[in-house]
Design a protein around this motif. Structure first.
Motif, mmCIF file in Angstrom:
data_model
loop_
_atom_site.group_PDB
_atom_site.id
_atom_site.type_symbol
_atom_site.label_atom_id
_atom_site.label_comp_id
_atom_site.label_asym_id
_atom_site.label_seq_id
_atom_site.Cartn_x
_atom_site.Cartn_y
_atom_site.Cartn_z
ATOM 1 N N ASP A 168 0.828 -1.192 0.000
ATOM 2 C CA ASP A 168 0.000 0.000 0.000
ATOM 3 C C ASP A 168 0.871 1.255 0.000
ATOM 4 O O ASP A 168 0.607 2.199 -0.748
ATOM 5 C CB ASP A 168 -0.941 -0.009 1.209
ATOM 6 C CG ASP A 168 -1.935 1.123 1.147
ATOM 7 O OD1 ASP A 168 -2.711 1.170 0.172
ATOM 8 O OD2 ASP A 168 -1.917 1.973 2.051
ATOM 9 N N ASP A 169 1.919 1.248 0.794
ATOM 10 C CA ASP A 169 2.818 2.400 0.850
ATOM 11 C C ASP A 169 3.535 2.605 -0.483
ATOM 12 O O ASP A 169 3.635 3.731 -0.981
ATOM 13 C CB ASP A 169 3.837 2.218 1.977
ATOM 14 C CG ASP A 169 4.710 3.432 2.156
ATOM 15 O OD1 ASP A 169 4.160 4.539 2.390
ATOM 16 O OD2 ASP A 169 5.946 3.300 2.051
ATOM 17 N N GLU A 170 4.016 1.516 -1.068
ATOM 18 C CA GLU A 170 4.725 1.605 -2.350
ATOM 19 C C GLU A 170 3.812 2.155 -3.453
ATOM 20 O O GLU A 170 4.208 3.030 -4.238
ATOM 21 C CB GLU A 170 5.266 0.231 -2.741
ATOM 22 C CG GLU A 170 6.150 0.237 -3.959
ATOM 23 C CD GLU A 170 6.747 -1.125 -4.262
ATOM 24 O OE1 GLU A 170 7.238 -1.286 -5.396
ATOM 25 O OE2 GLU A 170 6.739 -2.014 -3.390
ATOM 26 N N PRO A 203 9.499 7.647 -8.124
ATOM 27 C CA PRO A 203 9.227 7.630 -9.568
ATOM 28 C C PRO A 203 8.034 6.735 -9.900
ATOM 29 O O PRO A 203 7.803 5.711 -9.263
ATOM 30 C CB PRO A 203 10.508 7.052 -10.169
ATOM 31 C CG PRO A 203 11.564 7.336 -9.156
ATOM 32 C CD PRO A 203 10.871 7.272 -7.820
ATOM 33 N N ALA A 204 7.276 7.168 -10.882
ATOM 34 C CA ALA A 204 6.094 6.412 -11.311
ATOM 35 C C ALA A 204 6.503 5.042 -11.829
ATOM 36 O O ALA A 204 7.556 4.875 -12.425
ATOM 37 C CB ALA A 204 5.347 7.181 -12.387
ATOM 38 N N MET A 205 5.642 4.081 -11.578
ATOM 39 C CA MET A 205 5.863 2.719 -12.072
ATOM 40 C C MET A 205 5.220 2.596 -13.443
ATOM 41 O O MET A 205 4.293 3.323 -13.765
ATOM 42 C CB MET A 205 5.156 1.711 -11.162
ATOM 43 C CG MET A 205 5.537 1.721 -9.750
ATOM 44 S SD MET A 205 4.461 0.523 -8.897
ATOM 45 C CE MET A 205 4.402 1.292 -7.306
ATOM 46 N N ASP A 206 5.710 1.637 -14.219
ATOM 47 C CA ASP A 206 5.006 1.373 -15.475
ATOM 48 C C ASP A 206 3.668 0.726 -15.127
ATOM 49 O O ASP A 206 3.479 0.176 -14.040
ATOM 50 C CB ASP A 206 5.842 0.514 -16.421
ATOM 51 C CG ASP A 206 6.080 -0.894 -15.912
ATOM 52 O OD1 ASP A 206 5.091 -1.654 -15.792
ATOM 53 O OD2 ASP A 206 7.240 -1.247 -15.634
ATOM 54 N N ASP A 207 2.723 0.828 -16.035
ATOM 55 C CA ASP A 207 1.356 0.381 -15.765
ATOM 56 C C ASP A 207 1.271 -1.096 -15.387
ATOM 57 O O ASP A 207 0.513 -1.468 -14.500
ATOM 58 C CB ASP A 207 0.462 0.656 -16.976
ATOM 59 C CG ASP A 207 0.181 2.139 -17.166
ATOM 60 O OD1 ASP A 207 0.390 2.916 -16.212
ATOM 61 O OD2 ASP A 207 -0.249 2.522 -18.263
ATOM 62 N N HIS A 264 3.536 -3.005 -13.948
ATOM 63 C CA HIS A 264 4.070 -3.222 -12.597
ATOM 64 C C HIS A 264 3.073 -2.726 -11.552
ATOM 65 O O HIS A 264 2.795 -3.422 -10.569
ATOM 66 C CB HIS A 264 5.421 -2.515 -12.447
ATOM 67 C CG HIS A 264 6.059 -2.723 -11.117
ATOM 68 N ND1 HIS A 264 6.513 -3.951 -10.698
ATOM 69 C CD2 HIS A 264 6.311 -1.857 -10.100
ATOM 70 C CE1 HIS A 264 7.020 -3.836 -9.481
ATOM 71 N NE2 HIS A 264 6.903 -2.579 -9.102
ATOM 72 N N ALA A 265 2.522 -1.534 -11.760
ATOM 73 C CA ALA A 265 1.548 -0.974 -10.823
ATOM 74 C C ALA A 265 0.328 -1.882 -10.727
ATOM 75 O O ALA A 265 -0.181 -2.148 -9.624
ATOM 76 C CB ALA A 265 1.143 0.428 -11.252
ATOM 77 N N LYS A 280 -2.996 -5.821 -7.760
ATOM 78 C CA LYS A 280 -3.640 -7.139 -7.709
ATOM 79 C C LYS A 280 -3.146 -7.932 -6.499
ATOM 80 O O LYS A 280 -3.929 -8.610 -5.830
ATOM 81 C CB LYS A 280 -3.378 -7.922 -8.994
ATOM 82 C CG LYS A 280 -4.207 -7.428 -10.161
ATOM 83 C CD LYS A 280 -3.943 -8.232 -11.410
ATOM 84 C CE LYS A 280 -4.789 -7.715 -12.571
ATOM 85 N NZ LYS A 280 -4.558 -8.462 -13.796
ATOM 86 N N GLU A 281 -1.848 -7.841 -6.235
ATOM 87 C CA GLU A 281 -1.295 -8.531 -5.064
ATOM 88 C C GLU A 281 -1.889 -7.948 -3.780
ATOM 89 O O GLU A 281 -2.253 -8.689 -2.861
ATOM 90 C CB GLU A 281 0.225 -8.429 -5.040
ATOM 91 C CG GLU A 281 0.857 -9.183 -3.892
ATOM 92 C CD GLU A 281 2.366 -9.092 -3.844
ATOM 93 O OE1 GLU A 281 2.933 -9.538 -2.825
ATOM 94 O OE2 GLU A 281 2.993 -8.576 -4.795
#
Length: 82
Positions: free
Chosen positions: A40-42, A52-56, A58-59, A64-65
């Motif tokens: 949740d924090d990440e 930095p923003a994650m790629d879609d 990965h996010a 989902k996890e």
């Protein structure tokens, strides 16, 4: 999309005592709760630009996890009530 942290006590307010008890006595539950908090924090930090923003992809995988962990936690809480 909410940028506020989703603490388990906020999601399950009626189960505050149960959450505290399980975190103190059940190692598996504590592992699930700790992993949920980390994810949740990440996710929140990425969404708010703190990191930095994650790629879609990965996010989406992290979300989902996090949702799967919430399902497991809810099932444990429900099982404890029975």
């Amino acid at each position: 999309m909410s940028h506020l942290p989703q603490d388990l006590h906020d999601i399950f307010p009626a189960a505050a005592d149960q959450l505290r008890h399980l975190k103190e006595t059940d190692r598996h539950f504590r592992t699930l709760a700790d992993r949920y908090a980390i994810l949740d924090d990440e996710i929140r930090r990425s969404e708010t630009g703190v990191t930095p923003a994650m790629d879609d992809a990965h996010a989406e995988g992290l979300k989902k996890e996090r949702l799967a962990l919430l399902d497991q936690i809810a099932a444990i809480l429900e099982g404890e009530k029975a």
